[in-house]
Design a protein around this motif. Sequence first.
Motif, mmCIF file in Angstrom:
data_model
loop_
_atom_site.group_PDB
_atom_site.id
_atom_site.type_symbol
_atom_site.label_atom_id
_atom_site.label_comp_id
_atom_site.label_asym_id
_atom_site.label_seq_id
_atom_site.Cartn_x
_atom_site.Cartn_y
_atom_site.Cartn_z
ATOM 1 N N GLN A 133 0.814 -1.222 0.000
ATOM 2 C CA GLN A 133 0.000 0.000 0.000
ATOM 3 C C GLN A 133 0.841 1.263 0.000
ATOM 4 N N HIS A 134 1.891 1.286 0.814
ATOM 5 C CA HIS A 134 2.621 2.533 1.019
ATOM 6 C C HIS A 134 3.925 2.631 0.225
ATOM 7 N N ALA A 135 4.407 1.518 -0.293
ATOM 8 C CA ALA A 135 5.617 1.564 -1.114
ATOM 9 C C ALA A 135 5.309 1.435 -2.596
ATOM 10 N N HIS A 136 4.237 0.715 -2.921
ATOM 11 C CA HIS A 136 3.919 0.446 -4.322
ATOM 12 C C HIS A 136 2.544 0.964 -4.743
ATOM 13 N N ASP A 137 1.808 1.555 -3.806
ATOM 14 C CA ASP A 137 0.461 2.055 -4.092
ATOM 15 C C ASP A 137 -0.435 0.957 -4.656
ATOM 16 N N VAL A 138 -0.311 -0.231 -4.078
ATOM 17 C CA VAL A 138 -1.115 -1.388 -4.468
ATOM 18 C C VAL A 138 -1.892 -1.853 -3.241
ATOM 19 N N THR A 139 -3.198 -1.953 -3.355
ATOM 20 C CA THR A 139 -4.024 -2.398 -2.238
ATOM 21 C C THR A 139 -4.673 -3.727 -2.585
ATOM 22 N N GLU A 140 -4.188 -4.781 -1.946
ATOM 23 C CA GLU A 140 -4.730 -6.125 -2.177
ATOM 24 C C GLU A 140 -5.566 -6.619 -1.020
ATOM 25 N N GLY A 141 -5.423 -5.989 0.132
ATOM 26 C CA GLY A 141 -6.153 -6.461 1.300
ATOM 27 C C GLY A 141 -6.194 -5.392 2.366
ATOM 28 N N ILE A 142 -6.532 -5.794 3.588
ATOM 29 C CA ILE A 142 -6.646 -4.895 4.730
ATOM 30 C C ILE A 142 -5.601 -5.294 5.762
ATOM 31 N N VAL A 143 -4.844 -4.333 6.210
ATOM 32 C CA VAL A 143 -3.847 -4.590 7.244
ATOM 33 C C VAL A 143 -4.561 -4.857 8.567
ATOM 34 N N VAL A 144 -4.337 -6.023 9.136
ATOM 35 C CA VAL A 144 -4.963 -6.374 10.413
ATOM 36 C C VAL A 144 -3.892 -6.378 11.495
ATOM 37 N N ASP A 145 -3.797 -5.273 12.219
ATOM 38 C CA ASP A 145 -2.894 -5.207 13.359
ATOM 39 C C ASP A 145 -3.696 -5.424 14.633
ATOM 40 N N THR A 146 -3.084 -5.193 15.783
ATOM 41 C CA THR A 146 -3.783 -5.473 17.039
ATOM 42 C C THR A 146 -5.000 -4.566 17.237
ATOM 43 N N HIS A 147 -4.908 -3.314 16.773
ATOM 44 C CA HIS A 147 -6.047 -2.397 16.913
ATOM 45 C C HIS A 147 -7.220 -2.855 16.047
ATOM 46 N N VAL A 148 -6.935 -3.182 14.803
ATOM 47 C CA VAL A 148 -7.985 -3.645 13.896
ATOM 48 C C VAL A 148 -8.608 -4.930 14.428
ATOM 49 N N GLN A 149 -7.770 -5.829 14.903
ATOM 50 C CA GLN A 149 -8.255 -7.095 15.436
ATOM 51 C C GLN A 149 -9.189 -6.861 16.627
ATOM 52 N N ARG A 150 -8.756 -6.025 17.557
ATOM 53 C CA ARG A 150 -9.545 -5.780 18.774
ATOM 54 C C ARG A 150 -10.851 -5.042 18.474
ATOM 55 N N ILE A 151 -10.765 -3.954 17.714
ATOM 56 C CA ILE A 151 -11.944 -3.116 17.505
ATOM 57 C C ILE A 151 -12.954 -3.797 16.591
ATOM 58 N N SER A 152 -12.485 -4.514 15.591
ATOM 59 C CA SER A 152 -13.404 -5.228 14.699
ATOM 60 C C SER A 152 -14.235 -6.239 15.471
ATOM 61 N N ARG A 153 -13.629 -6.903 16.426
ATOM 62 C CA ARG A 153 -14.362 -7.872 17.229
ATOM 63 C C ARG A 153 -15.315 -7.163 18.195
ATOM 64 N N ARG A 154 -14.881 -6.061 18.771
ATOM 65 C CA ARG A 154 -15.764 -5.326 19.680
ATOM 66 C C ARG A 154 -16.991 -4.791 18.952
ATOM 67 N N LEU A 155 -16.796 -4.410 17.693
ATOM 68 C CA LEU A 155 -17.907 -3.889 16.901
ATOM 69 C C LEU A 155 -18.720 -4.996 16.229
#
Length: 227
Positions: A133-155
């Motif tokens: 995403q940030h080096a090649h401007d290519v978006t193939e998926g969604i970055v799932v870090d600890t914040h995304v993991q936690r908040i997605s489950r809470r929501l």
Amino acid sequence: MGTPLDSREAQTVEILDRLYEQYPDTDISLNFSTRLELLVAVVLSAQCTDERVNTVCADLFEKYQSPEDYANASEEQLAEDIYGITFHNNKAGYLKGIGEQLIEKHDGEVPDTMTALTDLPGVGRKTANVVLQHAHDVTEGIVVDTHVQRISRRLSLTEEERPEAIEEDLMGIVPEEDWRMFTHLFISHGRATCTARNPDCDDCVLADICPSEQGDAAVDLASGEAW
């Protein structure tokens, strides 16, 4: 309590609208000026704060400026140079291996495909997605870090626990044009409000549509009914 939303897709769009308004300037917080620096920074950021990574990398990037620099260094020297980073001994091995593989297989360049990136030592889908995403401007998926993991489950956007499975669920409900920003919005919200411990639900812009905050009166996102 807010108005029930009749699907995870509708819930996601509402979440994004509110977070875009709350965090209009959110973006990647790692410091880098080249594709190689980004790759190294993201590898080092696993289970480590971006603030710490930026501090260590300020000197590291002065000393190591090419794949050859990493490949020719000993693991012991690399471990010393990234001391303070979580699991610095293991990550030193990753950096040396990345340098070697970039030289041997990619003419010293950071590759631009998911397959090639995840073949590098210490690089999984999360790291590969960030680099794409940030080096090649290519978006193939969604970055799932600890914040995304936690908040997605809470929501209740997912019930999965593994990052790969969470990513698959999210890719099914997040509009593709928002895949890149989704992560940055959730990271900003996770740092400011929806923290791992003692989240500030009283001041959360998502409180009225968050099943975790609503408790027994929460909305079942699949049916629009209380659960």
